[in-house]
Write an enzyme that holds these catalytic residues in place. Structure first.
Site, PDB file in Angstrom:
ATOM      1  N   HIS A  74       0.833  -1.221   0.000  1.00 21.93           N
ATOM      2  CA  HIS A  74       0.000   0.000   0.000  1.00 21.93           C
ATOM      3  C   HIS A  74       0.855   1.253   0.000  1.00 21.93           C
ATOM      4  CE1 HIS A  74       0.250   0.770   4.492  1.00 21.93           C
ATOM      5  NE2 HIS A  74       0.439  -0.527   4.539  1.00 21.93           N
ATOM      6  N   ASP A  98      -0.652   4.249   0.678  1.00 19.62           N
ATOM      7  CA  ASP A  98      -1.227   5.226   1.611  1.00 19.62           C
ATOM      8  C   ASP A  98      -0.542   5.100   2.966  1.00 19.62           C
ATOM      9  OD1 ASP A  98      -2.540   2.674   2.040  1.00 19.62           O
ATOM     10  OD2 ASP A  98      -4.058   3.703   3.235  1.00 19.62           O
ATOM     11  N   GLU A 102      -5.222   0.892   2.484  1.00 22.51           N
ATOM     12  CA  GLU A 102      -4.978  -0.138   3.492  1.00 22.51           C
ATOM     13  C   GLU A 102      -5.185   0.411   4.886  1.00 22.51           C
ATOM     14  OE1 GLU A 102      -3.230  -2.866   6.304  1.00 22.51           O
ATOM     15  OE2 GLU A 102      -2.633  -0.794   6.030  1.00 22.51           O
ATOM     16  N   ASP A 115       4.999  -6.062   4.410  1.00 23.23           N
ATOM     17  CA  ASP A 115       4.294  -5.041   5.200  1.00 23.23           C
ATOM     18  C   ASP A 115       4.245  -5.475   6.662  1.00 23.23           C
ATOM     19  OD1 ASP A 115       2.888  -2.686   5.614  1.00 23.23           O
ATOM     20  OD2 ASP A 115       0.944  -3.550   5.108  1.00 23.23           O
TER      21      ASP A 115
HETATM   22  N1  BES Z   1       1.520  -2.983   8.034  1.00 26.14           N
HETATM   23  C1  BES Z   1       0.517  -2.855   9.020  1.00 26.14           C
HETATM   24  C2  BES Z   1       0.199  -4.166   9.717  1.00 26.14           C
HETATM   25  C3  BES Z   1       1.327  -4.843  10.453  1.00 26.14           C
HETATM   26  C4  BES Z   1       2.377  -4.136  11.015  1.00 26.14           C
HETATM   27  C5  BES Z   1       1.304  -6.197  10.584  1.00 26.14           C
HETATM   28  C6  BES Z   1       3.398  -4.797  11.678  1.00 26.14           C
HETATM   29  C7  BES Z   1       2.288  -6.870  11.264  1.00 26.14           C
HETATM   30  C8  BES Z   1       3.359  -6.152  11.812  1.00 26.14           C
HETATM   31  C9  BES Z   1      -0.735  -2.291   8.362  1.00 26.14           C
HETATM   32  O1  BES Z   1      -0.450  -1.179   7.553  1.00 26.14           O
HETATM   33  C10 BES Z   1      -1.647  -1.775   9.427  1.00 26.14           C
HETATM   34  O2  BES Z   1      -1.290  -0.851  10.115  1.00 26.14           O
HETATM   35  N2  BES Z   1      -2.846  -2.342   9.550  1.00 26.14           N
HETATM   36  C11 BES Z   1      -3.847  -1.847  10.426  1.00 26.14           C
HETATM   37  C12 BES Z   1      -5.188  -2.377  10.068  1.00 26.14           C
HETATM   38  C13 BES Z   1      -6.008  -1.490   9.182  1.00 26.14           C
HETATM   39  C14 BES Z   1      -7.387  -2.052   9.002  1.00 26.14           C
HETATM   40  C15 BES Z   1      -6.064  -0.062   9.627  1.00 26.14           C
HETATM   41  C16 BES Z   1      -3.563  -2.276  11.838  1.00 26.14           C
HETATM   42  O3  BES Z   1      -2.991  -3.337  12.077  1.00 26.14           O
HETATM   43  O4  BES Z   1      -3.953  -1.510  12.726  1.00 26.14           O
HETATM   44 MN    MN Z   2       1.137  -1.527   6.334  1.00 27.72          MN
HETATM   45 MN    MN Z   3      -0.205   0.586   8.905  1.00 26.71          MN
END
Ligand code: BES
Ligand code: MN
Ligand code: MN
Length: 458
Positions: free
Chosen positions: A84, A86, A156, A183
């Site tokens: 992503h 963003d 994302e 990611d």
């Molecule tokens: N890259 C992250 C998720 C992540 C970070 C997974 C570190 C494992 C280790 C992703 O961009 C993220 O922040 N996801 C959000 C969920 C989304 C629905 C807003 C999250 O995990 O809060």
């Molecule tokens: Mn991410």
């Molecule tokens: Mn994130």
């Protein structure tokens, strides 16, 4: 760095990432819509320049998805790269040592060779751009050994609302053998790991209303329910003395791991003292019966992400507010279902509200947890690729974060994902002073071609 092309182009690879990082592509705030478009354009231009075909900025009901592909031989396996462009909002700005969208390099104790400080440096622009540059490198040196498709989205961080429909509408175009995603994190720069699980998410916003207007807290205080007091108590009541979540049925679907599985999880090196020191906390907190790796990897959670109401300006204002609000996230593990957990929360929250207030629960985005196989050809290719460049076999770990779309790739496209991330949990993702190690950036670019090489040999 053994790779000659990488060596010769390493400064440009960094300059280009800086250009991408200067674009404040914040998806949560519509004021940045033009920057979202610029970031999508930047990636599509670089993909084209690197040699991708059919590059397209695909419009959706929300932010565009960048697509591009290189099919060298239909009989070879196809890798779908997802990431992503963003980023999370950069606020609070005053806590950044350097401005979030003016990337700078500084050394830190974990990154003695320097790290790039900028919003999105690690999550996920730096990691996405490794794939673009690894692709450029494989094209330039004629070493691309698989077909590749890129799908880089711009929503994302706000729940990937429009990516699901895009996948469903583009099943043919997205046909592949595996999804490759960078990611997530590794344990440390000298202990590579691959996440083989991600938590799901239920996210709700709650509103508690007391009296029909703000009141004088002296004239009415003590006789009328204060929605802030009530909300604070309701939130606090959702953990018991052992820090178990008290919502009835919350744990019903939770898959308990066997002792052997827990032992395997705990083979990952973890230094509790360093963990506490990094966060400047005197003690950890959490569900009784589980350690830190288990609490973040295989156990569900409930956290208040924001709470507001009443007077928060300078000085004192004696007011009994009419309303109080909170945002609450629940991280889910197999086999909890986001929609079901949101419903359980709603029912429970309404049931514990005293008669003196009214409550409204507004569900936000959610996502399902995933576990990815560690014996698949793709996982083994990632394992071997990392072993080649780190000189150590990566350990399978469970990531605490969520990438909700991964479950959808499985359900709608029938594709498993490999989470070959290169960040560190301490890289301040979503926080002020987010950064990404130069070591990690270049290590990623160096490792990705080995993934293709080994995956082609499967
Ligand atoms: N890259 C992250 C998720 C992540 C970070 C997974 C570190 C494992 C280790 C992703 O961009 C993220 O922040 N996801 C959000 C969920 C989304 C629905 C807003 C999250 O995990 O809060
Ligand atoms: Mn991410
Ligand atoms: Mn994130």
């Amino acid at each position: 760095m053994q790779n000659q092309y990488l060596n010769e182009n390493k400064d440009r690879f960094l300059t280009e990432l800086f250009e991408l990082l200067r674009i404040p592509s914040i998806s949560a705030d519509s004021a940045y819509k033009k920057d979202i478009i610029s970031a999508a354009q930047y990636i599509s231009e670089k993909l084209t320049k690197a040699g991708a075909d059919k590059v397209e900025i695909c419009e959706t009901a929300g932010n565009p998805i960048v697509y591009g592909e290189k099919i060298i031989d239909p009989s070879l396996p196809t890798v779908l790269v997802y990431g992503h462009y963003d980023v999370q909002p950069a606020v609070p700005l005053e806590l950044w040592d350097t401005p979030p969208f003016e990337p700078t390099i500084r050394k830190t104790s974990v990154h003695p060779d320097g790290a790039i400080f900028a919003r999105g440096a690690c999550d996920d622009k730096g990691q996405v751009y490794m794939h673009v540059k690894a692709f450029e490198m494989m094209m330039a040196t004629q070493t691309l050994s698989c077909n590749v498709k890129f799908m880089i989205e711009g929503e994302e961080e706000v729940g990937s609302t429009n990516l699901g429909p895009f996948c469903i509408a583009n099943k043919e175009r997205l046909k592949a053998d595996v999804v490759l995603i960078s990611d997530t994190s590794i344990i440390g720069n000298d202990s590579p790991s691959i996440d083989c699980g991600l938590r799901g998410l239920s996210y709700v916003e709650v509103e508690v209303t007391g009296p029909n207007r703000d009141l004088h807290s002296g004239v009415y205080g003590g006789a009328v329910a204060n929605p802030i007091n009530i909300l604070a108590k309701m939130i606090a009541s959702m953990h018991d003395g052992n820090n178990h979540i008290t919502i009835p049925g919350f744990y019903d679907a939770v898959q308990e791991l066997s002792m052997a599985e827990r032992d395997a999880l705990n083979e990952a090196p973890f230094d509790l003292e360093a963990y506490k020191k990094d966060l400047a906390i005197n003690d950890i907190w959490g569900e009784q019966g589980y350690n830190v790796l288990e609490r973040t990897g295989i156990r569900p959670t409930l956290d208040c992400n924001g709470i507001w109401g009443g007077y928060i300006g300078e000085g004192a204002k004696t007011v009994l507010p009419s309303k109080a609000f909170a945002k609450i996230s629940m991280r889910l593990v197999p086999n909890q279902v986001s929609h079901d957990i949101t419903e359980l929360f709603q029912k429970h929250f309404e049931s514990i509200a005293p008669a003196g207030v009214k409550v409204v629960v507004k569900p936000h985005h959610g996502g399902e947890p995933v576990v990815t196989p560690i014996d698949s050809p793709a996982y083994l290719a990632a394992e071997k690729a990392m072993e080649t460049t780190f000189g150590k076999k990566p350990i399978p770990t469970r990531g605490g974060g969520s990438i909700p779309i991964v479950a959808l790739f499985e359900r709608e496209l029938g594709l498993k994902s490999v989470l070959m991330g290169f960040g560190l949990d301490s890289d301040a993702l979503h926080s002020p002073n987010e950064h990404y190690g130069l070591f990690n950036y270049y290590k990623g670019i160096e490792t990705i071609p080995f993934f293709y090489k080994y995956f082609a040999q499967k």
